[in-house]
Design a protein around this motif. Structure first.
Motif, PDB file in Angstrom:
ATOM      1  N   PRO A  41       0.802  -1.226   0.000  1.00  0.00           N
ATOM      2  CA  PRO A  41       0.000   0.000   0.000  1.00  0.00           C
ATOM      3  C   PRO A  41       0.834   1.275   0.000  1.00  0.00           C
ATOM      4  CG  PRO A  41      -0.063  -1.058   2.150  1.00  0.00           C
ATOM      5  CD  PRO A  41       0.606  -2.021   1.232  1.00  0.00           C
ATOM      6  N   ILE A  42       0.313   2.287  -0.661  1.00  0.00           N
ATOM      7  CA  ILE A  42       0.927   3.612  -0.641  1.00  0.00           C
ATOM      8  C   ILE A  42       0.473   4.384   0.589  1.00  0.00           C
ATOM      9  CG2 ILE A  42       0.953   5.848  -1.839  1.00  0.00           C
ATOM     10  CD1 ILE A  42       0.992   4.315  -4.466  1.00  0.00           C
ATOM     11  N   ILE A  43      -0.784   4.192   1.000  1.00  0.00           N
ATOM     12  CA  ILE A  43      -1.304   4.790   2.232  1.00  0.00           C
ATOM     13  C   ILE A  43      -1.230   3.741   3.330  1.00  0.00           C
ATOM     14  CG2 ILE A  43      -3.300   5.841   3.348  1.00  0.00           C
ATOM     15  CD1 ILE A  43      -4.246   6.732   0.577  1.00  0.00           C
ATOM     16  N   THR A  44      -0.619   4.111   4.461  1.00  0.00           N
ATOM     17  CA  THR A  44      -0.403   3.138   5.525  1.00  0.00           C
ATOM     18  C   THR A  44      -0.498   3.816   6.885  1.00  0.00           C
ATOM     19  OG1 THR A  44       1.185   1.544   6.456  1.00  0.00           O
ATOM     20  CG2 THR A  44       2.097   3.491   5.388  1.00  0.00           C
ATOM     21  N   ALA A  45      -0.779   3.022   7.909  1.00  0.00           N
ATOM     22  CA  ALA A  45      -0.773   3.510   9.288  1.00  0.00           C
ATOM     23  C   ALA A  45       0.496   3.091  10.013  1.00  0.00           C
ATOM     24  CB  ALA A  45      -2.002   2.979  10.029  1.00  0.00           C
ATOM     25  N   SER A  46       1.431   2.441   9.315  1.00  0.00           N
ATOM     26  CA  SER A  46       2.658   1.935   9.937  1.00  0.00           C
ATOM     27  C   SER A  46       3.867   2.714   9.442  1.00  0.00           C
ATOM     28  CB  SER A  46       2.843   0.447   9.613  1.00  0.00           C
ATOM     29  OG  SER A  46       1.737  -0.295  10.054  1.00  0.00           O
ATOM     30  N   ASP A  47       4.648   3.214  10.382  1.00  0.00           N
ATOM     31  CA  ASP A  47       5.889   3.916  10.039  1.00  0.00           C
ATOM     32  C   ASP A  47       7.028   2.912  10.143  1.00  0.00           C
ATOM     33  OD1 ASP A  47       8.071   5.522   9.693  1.00  0.00           O
ATOM     34  OD2 ASP A  47       7.650   6.880  11.336  1.00  0.00           O
ATOM     35  N   CYS A  48       7.447   2.381   9.002  1.00  0.00           N
ATOM     36  CA  CYS A  48       8.436   1.295   8.999  1.00  0.00           C
ATOM     37  C   CYS A  48       9.740   1.704   9.675  1.00  0.00           C
ATOM     38  CB  CYS A  48       8.689   0.867   7.554  1.00  0.00           C
ATOM     39  SG  CYS A  48       9.953  -0.392   7.365  1.00  0.00           S
ATOM     40  N   GLU A  49      10.223   2.901   9.372  1.00  0.00           N
ATOM     41  CA  GLU A  49      11.526   3.315   9.889  1.00  0.00           C
ATOM     42  C   GLU A  49      11.442   3.934  11.276  1.00  0.00           C
ATOM     43  OE1 GLU A  49      14.254   2.518   8.311  1.00  0.00           O
ATOM     44  OE2 GLU A  49      13.058   1.638   6.720  1.00  0.00           O
ATOM     45  N   GLY A  50      10.240   4.288  11.721  1.00  0.00           N
ATOM     46  CA  GLY A  50      10.092   4.845  13.059  1.00  0.00           C
ATOM     47  C   GLY A  50      10.720   6.209  13.234  1.00  0.00           C
ATOM     48  N   ARG A  73     -12.675  11.289  13.473  1.00  0.00           N
ATOM     49  CA  ARG A  73     -13.533  11.844  12.438  1.00  0.00           C
ATOM     50  C   ARG A  73     -12.831  11.875  11.088  1.00  0.00           C
ATOM     51  NH1 ARG A  73     -13.506  16.955  14.704  1.00  0.00           N
ATOM     52  NH2 ARG A  73     -14.329  17.715  12.725  1.00  0.00           N
ATOM     53  N   ASP A  74     -11.592  11.417  11.041  1.00  0.00           N
ATOM     54  CA  ASP A  74     -10.834  11.439   9.791  1.00  0.00           C
ATOM     55  C   ASP A  74     -11.268  10.278   8.896  1.00  0.00           C
ATOM     56  OD1 ASP A  74      -9.063  12.345   7.928  1.00  0.00           O
ATOM     57  OD2 ASP A  74      -7.283  12.145   9.185  1.00  0.00           O
ATOM     58  N   PHE A  75     -10.807  10.282   7.672  1.00  0.00           N
ATOM     59  CA  PHE A  75     -11.245   9.313   6.661  1.00  0.00           C
ATOM     60  C   PHE A  75     -11.011   7.883   7.115  1.00  0.00           C
ATOM     61  CE2 PHE A  75     -10.922   6.780   2.822  1.00  0.00           C
ATOM     62  CZ  PHE A  75     -11.952   7.261   2.035  1.00  0.00           C
ATOM     63  N   PHE A  76      -9.817   7.597   7.662  1.00  0.00           N
ATOM     64  CA  PHE A  76      -9.486   6.233   8.081  1.00  0.00           C
ATOM     65  C   PHE A  76      -9.750   5.994   9.568  1.00  0.00           C
ATOM     66  CE2 PHE A  76      -6.710   6.947   4.360  1.00  0.00           C
ATOM     67  CZ  PHE A  76      -7.158   5.916   3.565  1.00  0.00           C
ATOM     68  N   GLY A  77     -10.149   7.026  10.292  1.00  0.00           N
ATOM     69  CA  GLY A  77     -10.411   6.881  11.709  1.00  0.00           C
ATOM     70  C   GLY A  77      -9.170   6.750  12.556  1.00  0.00           C
ATOM     71  N   LYS A  78      -8.022   6.999  11.984  1.00  0.00           N
ATOM     72  CA  LYS A  78      -6.749   6.911  12.701  1.00  0.00           C
ATOM     73  C   LYS A  78      -5.706   7.696  11.911  1.00  0.00           C
ATOM     74  CE  LYS A  78      -6.388   2.433  12.334  1.00  0.00           C
ATOM     75  NZ  LYS A  78      -5.831   1.051  12.390  1.00  0.00           N
ATOM     76  N   PRO A  79      -4.543   8.012  12.500  1.00  0.00           N
ATOM     77  CA  PRO A  79      -3.486   8.684  11.737  1.00  0.00           C
ATOM     78  C   PRO A  79      -3.007   7.800  10.591  1.00  0.00           C
ATOM     79  CG  PRO A  79      -3.052   8.826  14.092  1.00  0.00           C
ATOM     80  CD  PRO A  79      -4.183   7.861  13.924  1.00  0.00           C
ATOM     81  N   ALA A  80      -2.841   8.382   9.414  1.00  0.00           N
ATOM     82  CA  ALA A  80      -2.364   7.646   8.242  1.00  0.00           C
ATOM     83  C   ALA A  80      -1.369   8.519   7.492  1.00  0.00           C
ATOM     84  CB  ALA A  80      -3.528   7.260   7.332  1.00  0.00           C
ATOM     85  N   GLY A  81      -0.538   7.871   6.710  1.00  0.00           N
ATOM     86  CA  GLY A  81       0.477   8.620   5.964  1.00  0.00           C
ATOM     87  C   GLY A  81       0.864   7.904   4.687  1.00  0.00           C
TER      88      GLY A  81
END
Length: 457
Positions: A160-169, A190-198
């Motif tokens: 995925p291009i959009i993810t909730a996981s920061d691989c490198e931290g 209230r956001d689109f994914f209901g959680k922080p995404a990047g």
């Protein structure tokens, strides 16, 4: 569809005429006029060389000859004849047609333009010799990447291009949100994914899940880093190649990385289209020698601790004096490859304190099974590791670094259900292109570079 013909015409041993004639479409590079005819150099983007078109006065379309200026698009119909010049063939036109004119303000006139100026007209720079060669090479190299892995039974997966996981931290993700940035009391619920995404910084973590089912996989796609860096080696958007192999240790990972880099070098050395020769002549005169060394020379394998000791005892003056526990700088990498070993080097077993949470801890408790492939003229070009397959150790790393254990529960599950040793690496596609072309700035191997303060086109 009008197939690009000029590459095939100029490479042909016999004139590839069909029914006595050919039709060539492209852009005018230059035009020279005589009393009864004109010479037009036409390029269709298929290769570096132009095709010379002889346009006799009186043929249909000759009345527009004054409009066939540099940058104009043209269609020329005629027969191929042997050329008395350096090319084997030239086109004697029986008809010429202006398709799209280019007025006097066309930016790419016949003179040398600086890379800085050409970056400001990125929509036109592919028409220059340098950039057309770079972007054709980009295409060829992408095909070579797929060839390497597919010949070895790797499965290409799309992470995925959009993810909730920061691989490198490292917290350098671009945030993806539909919330109004000016609104008060913003809540991710209230956001689109209901959680922080990047936007993803790496497909590695998701790639590991696929490797733990399919054994050998690779990803090849865009990644993003919100790193405020304006160096010649960093961009905010770039492409990454990330193989992942189950039942593989650090040695196997190094073997694959070395074979991959040799394959890429061989693919470039095999180019007969003229682009590689152009880079050798006009970009980096040592390029062929360097790629041949990568292709033919076994890579030196040196532990991080040994590399630090070598530099400390070398008597060489470094801007950043080497000491155990630091991350290697470009000057260190190039010293090892260009001055000490004089060959590509794989440095392995780095301090755990400078590497991400997913790398396998060695028995010494101080180092992890990480490796970097260093090459002359560039420095680091590949980074990888054996992954931590032990559940309790991985969970300890996540807890120690203050990461959200729940967010990585799916990643931990790989260690809970049928865990296996596995390893992989990542290589920036643009750095690979820089390596095989000699081009020194990443902005010049990306069609539309994204860097701090720059998101044009």
């Amino acid at each position: 569809m009008q197939r690009s013909l000029i590459k095939h015409i100029l490479a042909a041993d016999a004139a590839p005429n069909e029914n006595g004639g050919v039709v060539v479409k492209g852009w005018v590079r230059t035009r020279r006029d005589s009393k009864a005819f004109s010479f037009i150099e036409v390029n269709d983007g298929s290769c570096l060389a132009n095709l010379q078109v002889i346009v006799d006065a009186g043929i249909p379309g000759y009345e527009q000859i004054s409009l066939l200026t540099t940058g104009a698009s043209v269609c020329a119909e005629g027969v191929l004849v042997e050329s008395p010049g350096r090319q084997k063939w030239e086109l004697r036109a029986s008809r010429v047609q202006l398709i799209g004119g280019a007025p006097e303000d066309y930016p790419l006139q016949k003179k040398r333009h600086s890379p800085e100026f050409l970056r400001s007209i990125a929509h036109l720079r592919p028409r220059t010799n340098l950039y057309s060669a770079i972007f054709r090479t980009r295409s060829r190299l992408a095909a070579a990447v797929h060839q390497f892995f597919l010949e070895r039974d790797f499965v290409w997966v799309h992470t995925p291009i959009i993810t909730a996981s920061d691989c490198e931290g490292a917290g350098e993700m671009f945030r993806v949100t539909t919330l109004d940035p000016l609104a008060e009391n913003k809540s991710f619920e209230r956001d689109f994914f209901g959680k922080p995404a990047g936007l993803t910084v790496s497909g590695q973590l998701e790639g590991e899940t696929m490797a733990c089912a399919l054994s050998n996989i690779y990803t090849f796609g865009p990644t993003f880093r919100a790193e405020n860096s304006n160096t010649t080696r960093h961009a905010a958007e770039f492409w990454m190649i990330e193989p992942e192999v189950a039942f593989c240790d650090l040695k196997g990972d190094m073997d694959i990385a070395e074979a991959f880099l040799k394959h890429i070098a061989d693919s470039m050395l095999a180019d007969v289209g003229g682009d590689f020769e152009f880079f050798c002549r006009f970009v980096d005169s040592s390029l062929r020698e360097r790629l041949e060394a990568v292709s033919r020379t076994p890579f030196v394998r040196c532990s991080y601790t040994e590399a630090i000791e070598i530099m400390q005892n070398s008597g060489h003056s470094f801007e950043y004096p080497p000491h155990w526990g630091m991350d290697l700088q470009t000057e260190h990498e190039r010293f090892l490859t260009e001055q000490h070993f004089k060959s590509p080097v794989i440095v392995y077993n780095y301090p755990a304190s400078i590497k991400p949470f997913y790398m396998r801890l060695n028995d010494d408790g101080r180092t992890v099974t990480a490796m970097d492939v260093l090459v002359p003229g560039v420095g680091e070009i590949i980074g990888g590791s054996q992954r931590e397959e032990r559940l309790e150790v991985l969970q300890g790393n996540i807890e120690r670094l203050g990461m959200n254990a729940e967010a990585y529960s799916w990643y931990s599950d790989l260690r809970r259900y049928g865990s296996v040793p596995h390893a992989g690496f990542g290589v920036g596609f643009e750095r690979l292109i820089m390596f095989v072309t000699g081009v020194q700035n990443i902005r010049d191997v990306l069609p539309y570079p994204r860097t701090p303060g720059n998101c044009e086109f």
